[in-house]
Design a protein around this motif. Structure first.
Motif, mmCIF file in Angstrom:
data_model
loop_
_atom_site.group_PDB
_atom_site.id
_atom_site.type_symbol
_atom_site.label_atom_id
_atom_site.label_comp_id
_atom_site.label_asym_id
_atom_site.label_seq_id
_atom_site.Cartn_x
_atom_site.Cartn_y
_atom_site.Cartn_z
ATOM 1 N N TYR A 15 0.868 -1.181 0.000
ATOM 2 C CA TYR A 15 0.000 0.000 0.000
ATOM 3 C C TYR A 15 0.902 1.228 0.000
ATOM 4 C CZ TYR A 15 -3.733 3.245 1.080
ATOM 5 O OH TYR A 15 -4.630 4.281 1.017
ATOM 6 N N ASN A 27 6.060 1.788 0.838
ATOM 7 C CA ASN A 27 4.935 0.912 1.157
ATOM 8 C C ASN A 27 4.763 0.774 2.663
ATOM 9 O OD1 ASN A 27 4.090 0.305 -1.494
ATOM 10 N ND2 ASN A 27 5.830 -1.047 -1.733
ATOM 11 N N SER A 31 0.358 -3.153 5.844
ATOM 12 C CA SER A 31 -0.339 -3.841 4.755
ATOM 13 C C SER A 31 0.502 -4.964 4.172
ATOM 14 C CB SER A 31 -0.703 -2.849 3.652
ATOM 15 O OG SER A 31 0.469 -2.354 3.036
ATOM 16 N N ASP A 80 2.348 -0.167 -8.610
ATOM 17 C CA ASP A 80 0.928 0.082 -8.397
ATOM 18 C C ASP A 80 0.217 -1.252 -8.224
ATOM 19 O OD1 ASP A 80 -1.700 0.920 -8.344
ATOM 20 O OD2 ASP A 80 -1.592 2.048 -10.221
ATOM 21 N N ARG A 82 -3.027 -1.605 -7.298
ATOM 22 C CA ARG A 82 -4.488 -1.520 -7.419
ATOM 23 C C ARG A 82 -4.977 -2.399 -8.558
ATOM 24 N NH1 ARG A 82 -5.396 4.468 -8.476
ATOM 25 N NH2 ARG A 82 -3.554 4.042 -9.717
ATOM 26 N N HIS A 87 -9.077 -0.147 -7.273
ATOM 27 C CA HIS A 87 -9.310 -0.512 -5.879
ATOM 28 C C HIS A 87 -8.057 -1.147 -5.282
ATOM 29 C CE1 HIS A 87 -13.904 -0.800 -6.814
ATOM 30 N NE2 HIS A 87 -13.427 0.426 -6.910
ATOM 31 N N GLU A 88 -7.854 -0.921 -4.003
ATOM 32 C CA GLU A 88 -6.641 -1.376 -3.318
ATOM 33 C C GLU A 88 -6.664 -2.883 -3.053
ATOM 34 O OE1 GLU A 88 -4.029 0.408 -2.896
ATOM 35 O OE2 GLU A 88 -4.819 2.424 -3.165
ATOM 36 N N SER A 113 -1.823 8.868 1.592
ATOM 37 C CA SER A 113 -2.053 7.859 0.550
ATOM 38 C C SER A 113 -1.546 8.358 -0.797
ATOM 39 C CB SER A 113 -3.534 7.516 0.436
ATOM 40 O OG SER A 113 -3.927 6.743 1.525
ATOM 41 N N HIS A 115 -2.367 7.088 -3.750
ATOM 42 C CA HIS A 115 -3.497 7.104 -4.677
ATOM 43 C C HIS A 115 -4.710 7.669 -3.947
ATOM 44 C CE1 HIS A 115 -1.125 4.639 -7.379
ATOM 45 N NE2 HIS A 115 -0.883 3.840 -6.366
ATOM 46 N N VAL A 122 -11.485 3.760 1.717
ATOM 47 C CA VAL A 122 -10.525 3.217 0.766
ATOM 48 C C VAL A 122 -11.235 2.119 -0.017
ATOM 49 C CG1 VAL A 122 -8.365 1.931 0.526
ATOM 50 C CG2 VAL A 122 -8.543 3.737 2.231
#
Length: 164
Positions: A15, A27, A31, A80, A82, A87-88, A113, A115, A122
């Protein structure tokens, strides 16, 4: 998701947050991380050096900032993670906190964040990879709901499901 990346790329996944006061990303440790083979190779080679300026422990830095700084200095970039909807897949906070309080009530997350989103929460991918669990017994709840709960009235697919 990992098929989007090559093991030979110097990349690490998780993340993404912004380094305070910069346009650089790292990151978030809660997460989880995934390092490509090349990222791990670069990290271990640099970390073994006794005179390494790139991967030395600095006072006051957290694990995620330290790892991010070290990897950035040896040419590893964040990827990335997502999904195709944006969406994460790596979830940075406890889901109950996310759903009950929402994104707007966690200012550090909204501000840091990488993004950003206009949503009040989120957006979580239907193919999420990691979830932050702050209370270990809660993992048993997640396990039960994922693997044992059946929808009322829906027939079992085979006799083996009776045993599970």
């Amino acid at each position: 998701m990992l098929q989007k990346f090559s093991a030979s790329e110097p990349i690490y996944l998780g993340y993404e947050l912004k380094y305070p006061g910069t346009n650089l990303s790292f990151n978030y440790w809660k997460s989880g991380y995934v390092l490509s083979r090349e990222a791990l190779r670069r990290y271990t080679v640099e970390a073994k050096k006794s005179d390494s300026k790139h991967c030395m422990k600095m006072q006051g830095f957290t694990e995620d900032l330290e790892l991010g700084r070290c990897l950035m200095n040896v040419g590893v970039v964040t990827g990335d993670t997502r999904d195709e909807l944006g969406h994460e897949t790596f979830i940075p906070i406890v889901t109950s906190e996310l759903f009950i309080k929402g994104y707007d009530y966690i200012p550090w997350l909204r501000n840091m964040s990488w993004h950003s989103t206009d949503l009040h929460t989120v957006p979580i991918s239907r193919r999420a990879i990691t979830f932050h669990v702050s209370y270990p017994p809660r993992i048993f709840d997640l396990y039960y709901f994922m693997y044992h709960v059946r929808i009322f009235g829906k027939p079992l697919r085979n006799s083996m499901e009776l045993l599970s």
